[in-house]
Design a protein around this motif. Structure first.
Motif, mmCIF file in Angstrom:
data_model
loop_
_atom_site.group_PDB
_atom_site.id
_atom_site.type_symbol
_atom_site.label_atom_id
_atom_site.label_comp_id
_atom_site.label_asym_id
_atom_site.label_seq_id
_atom_site.Cartn_x
_atom_site.Cartn_y
_atom_site.Cartn_z
ATOM 1 N N THR A 62 0.843 -1.193 0.000
ATOM 2 C CA THR A 62 0.000 0.000 0.000
ATOM 3 C C THR A 62 0.880 1.245 0.000
ATOM 4 O O THR A 62 1.788 1.352 0.830
ATOM 5 C CB THR A 62 -0.896 0.027 1.253
ATOM 6 O OG1 THR A 62 -1.629 -1.193 1.340
ATOM 7 C CG2 THR A 62 -1.860 1.194 1.207
ATOM 8 N N ASN A 75 0.392 -4.672 4.162
ATOM 9 C CA ASN A 75 -0.788 -4.828 5.016
ATOM 10 C C ASN A 75 -1.409 -6.204 4.836
ATOM 11 O O ASN A 75 -1.339 -6.804 3.762
ATOM 12 C CB ASN A 75 -1.844 -3.767 4.685
ATOM 13 C CG ASN A 75 -1.399 -2.367 5.040
ATOM 14 O OD1 ASN A 75 -1.058 -1.584 4.150
ATOM 15 N ND2 ASN A 75 -1.384 -2.044 6.308
ATOM 16 N N TRP A 108 0.122 7.545 13.015
ATOM 17 C CA TRP A 108 0.043 7.381 11.565
ATOM 18 C C TRP A 108 1.389 7.618 10.882
ATOM 19 O O TRP A 108 1.448 8.001 9.729
ATOM 20 C CB TRP A 108 -1.025 8.307 10.962
ATOM 21 C CG TRP A 108 -2.392 8.043 11.524
ATOM 22 C CD1 TRP A 108 -2.786 6.962 12.255
ATOM 23 C CD2 TRP A 108 -3.549 8.859 11.414
ATOM 24 N NE1 TRP A 108 -4.107 7.061 12.601
ATOM 25 C CE2 TRP A 108 -4.599 8.223 12.097
ATOM 26 C CE3 TRP A 108 -3.803 10.075 10.800
ATOM 27 C CZ2 TRP A 108 -5.883 8.748 12.181
ATOM 28 C CZ3 TRP A 108 -5.066 10.604 10.882
ATOM 29 C CH2 TRP A 108 -6.101 9.951 11.558
ATOM 30 N N ARG A 139 -11.405 14.071 9.993
ATOM 31 C CA ARG A 139 -10.007 13.636 10.000
ATOM 32 C C ARG A 139 -9.115 14.603 10.770
ATOM 33 O O ARG A 139 -8.212 14.185 11.494
ATOM 34 C CB ARG A 139 -9.508 13.486 8.561
ATOM 35 C CG ARG A 139 -8.027 13.102 8.477
ATOM 36 C CD ARG A 139 -7.560 12.957 7.045
ATOM 37 N NE ARG A 139 -6.125 12.799 6.967
ATOM 38 C CZ ARG A 139 -5.472 11.663 7.162
ATOM 39 N NH1 ARG A 139 -6.139 10.583 7.459
ATOM 40 N NH2 ARG A 139 -4.147 11.605 7.068
ATOM 41 N N ARG A 156 -12.258 3.704 12.401
ATOM 42 C CA ARG A 156 -11.875 4.212 11.079
ATOM 43 C C ARG A 156 -11.751 3.100 10.026
ATOM 44 O O ARG A 156 -11.306 3.361 8.913
ATOM 45 C CB ARG A 156 -10.562 4.995 11.185
ATOM 46 C CG ARG A 156 -10.711 6.308 11.949
ATOM 47 C CD ARG A 156 -9.410 7.061 12.063
ATOM 48 N NE ARG A 156 -8.433 6.362 12.884
ATOM 49 C CZ ARG A 156 -8.395 6.425 14.219
ATOM 50 N NH1 ARG A 156 -9.284 7.140 14.869
ATOM 51 N NH2 ARG A 156 -7.470 5.772 14.888
ATOM 52 N N ASP A 159 -13.108 3.557 6.501
ATOM 53 C CA ASP A 159 -12.446 4.547 5.642
ATOM 54 C C ASP A 159 -11.137 4.034 5.053
ATOM 55 O O ASP A 159 -10.480 4.762 4.304
ATOM 56 C CB ASP A 159 -12.153 5.822 6.446
ATOM 57 C CG ASP A 159 -13.399 6.415 7.071
ATOM 58 O OD1 ASP A 159 -14.454 6.398 6.407
ATOM 59 O OD2 ASP A 159 -13.325 6.878 8.226
ATOM 60 N N ARG A 160 -10.732 2.804 5.399
ATOM 61 C CA ARG A 160 -9.392 2.341 5.066
ATOM 62 C C ARG A 160 -9.421 1.128 4.143
ATOM 63 O O ARG A 160 -9.598 -0.012 4.590
ATOM 64 C CB ARG A 160 -8.635 1.993 6.358
ATOM 65 C CG ARG A 160 -8.418 3.211 7.245
ATOM 66 C CD ARG A 160 -7.696 2.862 8.519
ATOM 67 N NE ARG A 160 -7.304 4.063 9.244
ATOM 68 C CZ ARG A 160 -6.663 4.066 10.405
ATOM 69 N NH1 ARG A 160 -6.353 2.910 10.982
ATOM 70 N NH2 ARG A 160 -6.339 5.200 10.992
#
Length: 201
Positions: A62, A75, A108, A139, A156, A159-160
């Motif tokens: 990713t 991932n 992050w 965000r 979240r 959203d991922r």
């Protein structure tokens, strides 16, 4: 939309679970080697700690966000058999992260290993209102706000794409206790553009 029916899914810290879903990621080398080797070694280590690995997704590369901020991530997702509360599982995941050299210096940011507890069966923690507030948080506020307690399902995840794509492979029978959507449905909601740049390792 909230419903009184959701209350039956809300579980307290004391409730034990037998299965959970986790997301794995990393973009820095560890003592086990490259990120994909680190993820494999972390899963093996969980097995050493009496966690049963029921299913593991494919590994995906990713792009780091924002572009140029660091190496690409690797991932994956896994479905685990476990004994204990969600908080017990989280503590175990943090233990394994620490063993592989995880440093919590920046939210992050680049990291050796990230083991996120995504869902614990159909548990809602700490309560429906808190989960909804975090799911709907802008965000900008997420960047500066830290939850006071464990929130499940992960607020979240919807959203991922880098979480939902592998999660859909190992959690076909799971649906979000708040929305009723599967991982595949949440991924579809993001549209094809969300998957751009995500490739198999």
């Amino acid at each position: 939309m909230k419903s009184a029916k959701l209350n039956k899914y809300a579980k307290s810290k004391a409730n034990c679970i037998s299965e959970c879903l986790i997301a794995l990621g990393g973009n820095m080398d560890s003592h086990a080697g490259a990120p994909e080797n680190t993820l494999k070694a972390a899963l093996n280590r969980l097995g050493d700690l009496n966690v049963r690995v029921h299913a593991v997704s494919a590994f995906y590369r990713t792009p780091c966000h924002p572009a140029g901020a660091g190496p690409d991530y690797v991932n994956a997702a896994a479905r685990l058999g476990c004994n204990g509360t969600p908080h017990d599982v989280l503590e175990l995941l943090h233990k394994v992260e620490d063993e592989f050299g995880r440093k919590r210096l920046q939210r992050w940011g680049s990291r050796v290993l990230d083991l996120d507890l995504v869902a614990a069966e159909n548990a809602i923690l700490p309560d429906v209102d808190t989960l909804e507030r975090w799911c709907n948080m802008p965000r900008e506020e997420q960047l500066v706000s830290v939850p006071a307690s464990l929130i499940l399902p992960h607020p979240r995840m919807q959203d991922r794409p880098f979480v939902l794509l592998p999660l859909a492979e190992v959690a076909e029978g799971w649906s979000h206790p708040l929305t009723g959507k599967t991982a595949a449905q949440m991924l579809s909601d993001l549209g094809e553009e969300a998957r751009l740049g995500i490739t198999l390792v």
